[in-house]
Write a protein that holds these residues in place. Structure first.
Motif, PDB file in Angstrom:
ATOM      1  N   GLU A   5       0.864  -1.179   0.000  1.00 30.71           N
ATOM      2  CA  GLU A   5       0.000   0.000   0.000  1.00 30.71           C
ATOM      3  C   GLU A   5       0.896   1.224   0.000  1.00 30.71           C
ATOM      4  O   GLU A   5       1.717   1.400   0.907  1.00 30.71           O
ATOM      5  CB  GLU A   5      -0.906   0.029   1.243  1.00 30.71           C
ATOM      6  CG  GLU A   5      -1.955  -1.053   1.278  1.00 30.71           C
ATOM      7  CD  GLU A   5      -3.013  -0.911   0.189  1.00 30.71           C
ATOM      8  OE1 GLU A   5      -3.323   0.219  -0.226  1.00 30.71           O
ATOM      9  OE2 GLU A   5      -3.510  -1.960  -0.262  1.00 30.71           O
ATOM     10  N   GLY A   6       0.786   2.054  -1.013  1.00 31.59           N
ATOM     11  CA  GLY A   6       1.517   3.322  -1.052  1.00 31.59           C
ATOM     12  C   GLY A   6       2.998   3.209  -1.336  1.00 31.59           C
ATOM     13  O   GLY A   6       3.493   2.205  -1.832  1.00 31.59           O
ATOM     14  N   ARG A   7       3.682   4.279  -0.980  1.00 34.75           N
ATOM     15  CA  ARG A   7       5.104   4.461  -1.300  1.00 34.75           C
ATOM     16  C   ARG A   7       5.996   3.506  -0.517  1.00 34.75           C
ATOM     17  O   ARG A   7       5.601   3.003   0.527  1.00 34.75           O
ATOM     18  CB  ARG A   7       5.509   5.895  -1.024  1.00 34.75           C
ATOM     19  CG  ARG A   7       5.554   6.231   0.452  1.00 34.75           C
ATOM     20  CD  ARG A   7       5.813   7.699   0.786  1.00 34.75           C
ATOM     21  NE  ARG A   7       7.020   8.201   0.218  1.00 34.75           N
ATOM     22  CZ  ARG A   7       7.057   9.237  -0.640  1.00 34.75           C
ATOM     23  NH1 ARG A   7       5.961   9.883  -0.968  1.00 34.75           N
ATOM     24  NH2 ARG A   7       8.187   9.642  -1.140  1.00 34.75           N
ATOM     25  N   PRO A   8       7.219   3.299  -1.001  1.00 34.87           N
ATOM     26  CA  PRO A   8       8.170   2.473  -0.259  1.00 34.87           C
ATOM     27  C   PRO A   8       8.616   3.177   1.028  1.00 34.87           C
ATOM     28  O   PRO A   8       8.756   4.407   1.044  1.00 34.87           O
ATOM     29  CB  PRO A   8       9.345   2.301  -1.221  1.00 34.87           C
ATOM     30  CG  PRO A   8       9.122   3.220  -2.351  1.00 34.87           C
ATOM     31  CD  PRO A   8       7.740   3.752  -2.268  1.00 34.87           C
ATOM     32  N   GLU A   9       8.817   2.412   2.077  1.00 32.76           N
ATOM     33  CA  GLU A   9       9.292   2.999   3.330  1.00 32.76           C
ATOM     34  C   GLU A   9      10.716   3.514   3.173  1.00 32.76           C
ATOM     35  O   GLU A   9      11.067   4.563   3.695  1.00 32.76           O
ATOM     36  CB  GLU A   9       9.219   1.969   4.457  1.00 32.76           C
ATOM     37  CG  GLU A   9       7.801   1.660   4.887  1.00 32.76           C
ATOM     38  CD  GLU A   9       7.749   0.656   6.024  1.00 32.76           C
ATOM     39  OE1 GLU A   9       8.728   0.565   6.802  1.00 32.76           O
ATOM     40  OE2 GLU A   9       6.722  -0.025   6.126  1.00 32.76           O
ATOM     41  N   ASP A  10      11.532   2.756   2.471  1.00 37.00           N
ATOM     42  CA  ASP A  10      12.926   3.139   2.251  1.00 37.00           C
ATOM     43  C   ASP A  10      13.083   3.501   0.774  1.00 37.00           C
ATOM     44  O   ASP A  10      12.886   2.652  -0.098  1.00 37.00           O
ATOM     45  CB  ASP A  10      13.846   1.974   2.620  1.00 37.00           C
ATOM     46  CG  ASP A  10      15.317   2.278   2.392  1.00 37.00           C
ATOM     47  OD1 ASP A  10      15.673   3.450   2.135  1.00 37.00           O
ATOM     48  OD2 ASP A  10      16.118   1.321   2.463  1.00 37.00           O
ATOM     49  N   VAL A  11      13.426   4.743   0.493  1.00 36.74           N
ATOM     50  CA  VAL A  11      13.551   5.187  -0.895  1.00 36.74           C
ATOM     51  C   VAL A  11      15.007   5.246  -1.365  1.00 36.74           C
ATOM     52  O   VAL A  11      15.277   5.702  -2.468  1.00 36.74           O
ATOM     53  CB  VAL A  11      12.859   6.561  -1.137  1.00 36.74           C
ATOM     54  CG1 VAL A  11      11.363   6.433  -0.946  1.00 36.74           C
ATOM     55  CG2 VAL A  11      13.443   7.636  -0.252  1.00 36.74           C
ATOM     56  N   SER A  12      15.924   4.767  -0.529  1.00 36.57           N
ATOM     57  CA  SER A  12      17.329   4.784  -0.947  1.00 36.57           C
ATOM     58  C   SER A  12      17.509   3.887  -2.166  1.00 36.57           C
ATOM     59  O   SER A  12      16.902   2.823  -2.273  1.00 36.57           O
ATOM     60  CB  SER A  12      18.242   4.337   0.199  1.00 36.57           C
ATOM     61  OG  SER A  12      17.907   3.042   0.632  1.00 36.57           O
ATOM     62  N   GLY A  13      18.309   4.366  -3.103  1.00 36.14           N
ATOM     63  CA  GLY A  13      18.566   3.623  -4.324  1.00 36.14           C
ATOM     64  C   GLY A  13      17.518   3.813  -5.404  1.00 36.14           C
ATOM     65  O   GLY A  13      17.654   3.267  -6.492  1.00 36.14           O
ATOM     66  N   ARG A  14      16.471   4.562  -5.120  1.00 37.02           N
ATOM     67  CA  ARG A  14      15.429   4.805  -6.118  1.00 37.02           C
ATOM     68  C   ARG A  14      15.705   6.130  -6.828  1.00 37.02           C
ATOM     69  O   ARG A  14      16.243   7.059  -6.247  1.00 37.02           O
ATOM     70  CB  ARG A  14      14.052   4.825  -5.471  1.00 37.02           C
ATOM     71  CG  ARG A  14      13.692   3.446  -4.906  1.00 37.02           C
ATOM     72  CD  ARG A  14      12.297   3.430  -4.341  1.00 37.02           C
ATOM     73  NE  ARG A  14      12.001   2.170  -3.708  1.00 37.02           N
ATOM     74  CZ  ARG A  14      11.303   1.177  -4.269  1.00 37.02           C
ATOM     75  NH1 ARG A  14      10.808   1.322  -5.479  1.00 37.02           N
ATOM     76  NH2 ARG A  14      11.081   0.068  -3.613  1.00 37.02           N
ATOM     77  N   LEU A  15      15.302   6.195  -8.084  1.00 37.42           N
ATOM     78  CA  LEU A  15      15.524   7.409  -8.873  1.00 37.42           C
ATOM     79  C   LEU A  15      14.632   8.545  -8.386  1.00 37.42           C
ATOM     80  O   LEU A  15      13.502   8.318  -7.935  1.00 37.42           O
ATOM     81  CB  LEU A  15      15.248   7.141 -10.351  1.00 37.42           C
ATOM     82  CG  LEU A  15      16.201   6.163 -11.045  1.00 37.42           C
ATOM     83  CD1 LEU A  15      15.752   5.913 -12.480  1.00 37.42           C
ATOM     84  CD2 LEU A  15      17.625   6.698 -11.032  1.00 37.42           C
ATOM     85  N   ALA A  16      15.114   9.755  -8.533  1.00 35.58           N
ATOM     86  CA  ALA A  16      14.367  10.944  -8.106  1.00 35.58           C
ATOM     87  C   ALA A  16      13.017  11.030  -8.796  1.00 35.58           C
ATOM     88  O   ALA A  16      12.015  11.422  -8.173  1.00 35.58           O
ATOM     89  CB  ALA A  16      15.192  12.207  -8.377  1.00 35.58           C
ATOM     90  N   ARG A  17      12.940  10.640 -10.065  1.00 34.27           N
ATOM     91  CA  ARG A  17      11.664  10.732 -10.792  1.00 34.27           C
ATOM     92  C   ARG A  17      10.617   9.807 -10.176  1.00 34.27           C
ATOM     93  O   ARG A  17       9.438  10.117 -10.162  1.00 34.27           O
ATOM     94  CB  ARG A  17      11.852  10.474 -12.288  1.00 34.27           C
ATOM     95  CG  ARG A  17      12.325   9.106 -12.646  1.00 34.27           C
ATOM     96  CD  ARG A  17      12.400   8.863 -14.154  1.00 34.27           C
ATOM     97  NE  ARG A  17      13.287   9.759 -14.843  1.00 34.27           N
ATOM     98  CZ  ARG A  17      14.445   9.395 -15.396  1.00 34.27           C
ATOM     99  NH1 ARG A  17      14.844   8.142 -15.335  1.00 34.27           N
ATOM    100  NH2 ARG A  17      15.187  10.262 -16.016  1.00 34.27           N
ATOM    101  N   GLU A  18      11.032   8.666  -9.656  1.00 30.44           N
ATOM    102  CA  GLU A  18      10.097   7.754  -8.993  1.00 30.44           C
ATOM    103  C   GLU A  18       9.618   8.350  -7.664  1.00 30.44           C
ATOM    104  O   GLU A  18       8.416   8.352  -7.380  1.00 30.44           O
ATOM    105  CB  GLU A  18      10.769   6.399  -8.757  1.00 30.44           C
ATOM    106  CG  GLU A  18       9.865   5.402  -8.038  1.00 30.44           C
ATOM    107  CD  GLU A  18      10.544   4.078  -7.728  1.00 30.44           C
ATOM    108  OE1 GLU A  18       9.840   3.183  -7.232  1.00 30.44           O
ATOM    109  OE2 GLU A  18      11.762   3.930  -7.969  1.00 30.44           O
ATOM    110  N   ILE A  19      10.516   8.867  -6.894  1.00 27.39           N
ATOM    111  CA  ILE A  19      10.164   9.468  -5.598  1.00 27.39           C
ATOM    112  C   ILE A  19       9.235  10.661  -5.798  1.00 27.39           C
ATOM    113  O   ILE A  19       8.263  10.837  -5.058  1.00 27.39           O
ATOM    114  CB  ILE A  19      11.438   9.862  -4.818  1.00 27.39           C
ATOM    115  CG1 ILE A  19      12.258   8.603  -4.504  1.00 27.39           C
ATOM    116  CG2 ILE A  19      11.080  10.612  -3.544  1.00 27.39           C
ATOM    117  CD1 ILE A  19      13.674   8.887  -4.072  1.00 27.39           C
TER     118      ILE A  19
END
Length: 181
Positions: A5-19
Motif C-alpha cells: 500500500e503506497g510508497r516504499p518505506e525506504d527510498v534509498s537507491g530509487r531514482l528521483a523521478r520515482e520518488i
C-alpha cells in the motif's frame, strides 16, 4: 513480487523521478498499491505484474508527428494492436511515429520502457496531448509505472482522470482503436 500500500518505506537507491511520483500522488491524496520487480519494459514482462496488481497495465506509446511539432501519449489496452492509420484519422495528424528517447526525457522525464501517464506531471509546458482508448476508461483501475520500469502502480481510474489530470493541467481525448484491420 509483493503488493504494498503506497510508497516504499525506504527510498534509498530509487531514482528521483520515482520518488517525485510518490510525493505528487501523496500530496493529492490519491491512494495506490505498488509492487517492485525486475525491469518491465515490454507488455510480456508486465503480464506477471498484472496478476499481482490484479489490473491490466496500460500499453503507453509516446508518439509524434513527422515534423516533431505535436507529441502524444497514447494509453491503450496491452492486448490491442496499434494501427497508426486508425489513430491518425481520429486526431487529424498524419505521419505519426514513435517519438525519440530524447523527447521522452525532455517532455516527460521518462526513459523508454517506463512511459506512463505519471510522466505528465513533468510536462509543465503542456506539450504532450493525452489520448486514451475507450476500453481503458471502462476499467475501475489503471495500472502504470511511476516513471520507472522497476515498479508498477494500481490506482482508481476516476482518481487519475478527476484528480491527477486536473492537478497537472492536462485533459484527455478518448479514441477508439479497433486493434485489427
Amino acid at each position: 513480487m509483493i503488493l504494498y500500500e503506497g510508497r516504499p518505506e525506504d527510498v534509498s537507491g530509487r531514482l528521483a523521478r520515482e520518488i517525485r511520483t510518490y510525493d505528487f500522488l501523496d500530496k493529492l491524496g490519491i491512494s495506490y498499491q505498488r509492487t517492485d520487480h525486475e525491469r518491465a519494459d515490454t507488455m510480456e514482462a508486465c503480464n506477471a505484474i498484472d496478476a499481482v496488481l490484479n489490473v491490466v497495465i496500460c500499453k503507453n506509446l509516446f508518439l509524434c508527428n513527422r515534423q516533431k511539432t505535436a507529441f502524444y501519449l497514447l494509453m491503450m489496452p496491452g492486448g490491442k494492436k496499434f494501427k497508426t492509420k486508425q489513430l491518425s484519422a481520429q486526431i487529424n495528424s498524419a505521419r505519426l511515429s514513435f517519438a525519440e528517447a530524447e523527447d521522452m526525457l525532455k517532455y516527460l522525464d521518462i526513459e523508454p520502457g517506463a512511459v506512463s501517464i505519471m510522466g505528465l506531471m513533468n510536462d509543465r509546458e503542456h506539450s504532450v496531448r493525452l489520448l486514451i482508448d475507450e476500453d481503458i476508461l471502462k476499467d475501475e483501475y489503471i495500472g502504470c509505472h511511476p516513471c520507472v520500469c522497476t515498479s508498477s502502480l494500481k490506482m482508481k481510474t476516476a482518481d487519475v482522470l478527476e484528480r491527477f489530470l486536473p492537478a497537472v493541467g492536462h485533459t484527455y481525448r478518448t479514441v477508439q482503436l479497433k486493434g485489427e484491420e
